[in-house]
Scaffold this motif. Structure first.
Motif, mmCIF file in Angstrom:
data_model
loop_
_atom_site.group_PDB
_atom_site.id
_atom_site.type_symbol
_atom_site.label_atom_id
_atom_site.label_comp_id
_atom_site.label_asym_id
_atom_site.label_seq_id
_atom_site.Cartn_x
_atom_site.Cartn_y
_atom_site.Cartn_z
ATOM 1 N N ASN A 41 0.840 -1.192 0.000
ATOM 2 C CA ASN A 41 0.000 0.000 0.000
ATOM 3 C C ASN A 41 0.871 1.237 0.000
ATOM 4 O O ASN A 41 1.696 1.438 0.878
ATOM 5 N N SER A 42 0.662 2.062 -1.004
ATOM 6 C CA SER A 42 1.467 3.280 -1.108
ATOM 7 C C SER A 42 0.579 4.485 -0.821
ATOM 8 O O SER A 42 -0.424 4.693 -1.483
ATOM 9 N N THR A 43 0.956 5.271 0.147
ATOM 10 C CA THR A 43 0.217 6.494 0.451
ATOM 11 C C THR A 43 0.970 7.706 -0.082
ATOM 12 O O THR A 43 0.794 8.812 0.392
ATOM 13 N N ASN A 44 1.808 7.451 -1.080
ATOM 14 C CA ASN A 44 2.603 8.508 -1.679
ATOM 15 C C ASN A 44 1.710 9.325 -2.611
ATOM 16 O O ASN A 44 1.282 8.841 -3.650
ATOM 17 N N LEU A 51 -0.022 8.296 -11.391
ATOM 18 C CA LEU A 51 -0.840 7.203 -11.917
ATOM 19 C C LEU A 51 -2.169 7.717 -12.460
ATOM 20 O O LEU A 51 -2.649 7.261 -13.493
ATOM 21 N N ARG A 52 -2.764 8.673 -11.761
ATOM 22 C CA ARG A 52 -4.027 9.246 -12.248
ATOM 23 C C ARG A 52 -3.818 10.022 -13.549
ATOM 24 O O ARG A 52 -4.671 10.005 -14.426
ATOM 25 N N GLU A 58 -10.563 5.711 -21.157
ATOM 26 C CA GLU A 58 -11.706 4.859 -20.816
ATOM 27 C C GLU A 58 -11.720 4.490 -19.334
ATOM 28 O O GLU A 58 -12.772 4.328 -18.737
ATOM 29 N N THR A 59 -10.538 4.400 -18.734
ATOM 30 C CA THR A 59 -10.463 4.123 -17.300
ATOM 31 C C THR A 59 -11.005 5.301 -16.503
ATOM 32 O O THR A 59 -11.752 5.121 -15.539
ATOM 33 N N VAL A 60 -10.625 6.509 -16.917
ATOM 34 C CA VAL A 60 -11.113 7.715 -16.248
ATOM 35 C C VAL A 60 -12.626 7.818 -16.405
ATOM 36 O O VAL A 60 -13.350 8.114 -15.451
ATOM 37 N N MET A 61 -13.123 7.526 -17.626
ATOM 38 C CA MET A 61 -14.561 7.606 -17.887
ATOM 39 C C MET A 61 -15.319 6.595 -17.021
ATOM 40 O O MET A 61 -16.334 6.925 -16.413
ATOM 41 N N MET A 62 -14.811 5.365 -16.936
ATOM 42 C CA MET A 62 -15.478 4.350 -16.127
ATOM 43 C C MET A 62 -15.453 4.732 -14.646
ATOM 44 O O MET A 62 -16.399 4.474 -13.916
ATOM 45 N N GLY A 63 -14.380 5.349 -14.212
ATOM 46 C CA GLY A 63 -14.318 5.822 -12.832
ATOM 47 C C GLY A 63 -15.384 6.861 -12.553
ATOM 48 O O GLY A 63 -16.046 6.821 -11.507
ATOM 49 N N LYS A 64 -15.573 7.790 -13.489
ATOM 50 C CA LYS A 64 -16.605 8.822 -13.310
ATOM 51 C C LYS A 64 -18.000 8.208 -13.332
ATOM 52 O O LYS A 64 -18.864 8.582 -12.534
ATOM 53 N N VAL A 65 -18.224 7.263 -14.259
ATOM 54 C CA VAL A 65 -19.531 6.603 -14.344
ATOM 55 C C VAL A 65 -19.830 5.849 -13.058
ATOM 56 O O VAL A 65 -20.934 5.946 -12.503
ATOM 57 N N ASN A 66 -18.849 5.110 -12.557
ATOM 58 C CA ASN A 66 -19.054 4.363 -11.310
ATOM 59 C C ASN A 66 -19.300 5.305 -10.137
ATOM 60 O O ASN A 66 -20.113 5.014 -9.262
#
Length: 119
Positions: A41-44, A51-52, A58-66
């Protein structure tokens, strides 16, 4: 194979050994798993930001949809609305829409051209 038979025999005959063995089988993997989670676990915040930033669109879009779906669901729970139809829809392969006048919408089926060609 003889070790397995010995283990079965001793756990059958000794109740204290059985409970000790069962506890070890539950606790040891739990401790190992906890340790692995703490090490990995990295709290950096810099790593998380990097990473963001490098995430695929598509990953960002799915994150927003979820996130939107979760907010909608939590809002319904907060207002104590009946959410059983959500589960009924999921069992039928349907999903919720964002339109208030049409709560449930079926998932589109694959095109019928593939089915027609197969026949």
């Amino acid at each position: 194979m003889s070790a397995w038979r010995w283990l079965v025999t001793i756990t059958r005959d000794s109740r204290s050994f059985f409970f000790t063995f069962a506890t070890l089988c539950g606790v040891v993997p739990g401790v190992i798993g906890y340790g692995v989670m703490q090490v990995t676990n990295s709290t950096n915040p810099e790593l998380e930001a990097r990473l963001r930033k490098s995430a695929r669109p598509e990953t960002v879009m799915m994150g927003k949809v979820n996130q939107e779906r979760l907010a909608e669901y939590l809002g319904e729970l907060k207002q104590k609305q009946d959410t059983n139809d959500r589960y009924v829809a999921a069992l039928r392969g349907e999903t919720l829409t964002r339109k208030p006048y049409q709560r449930i919408q079926p998932v589109p089926k694959p095109s019928d051209t593939v089915t027609t060609k197969a026949q």
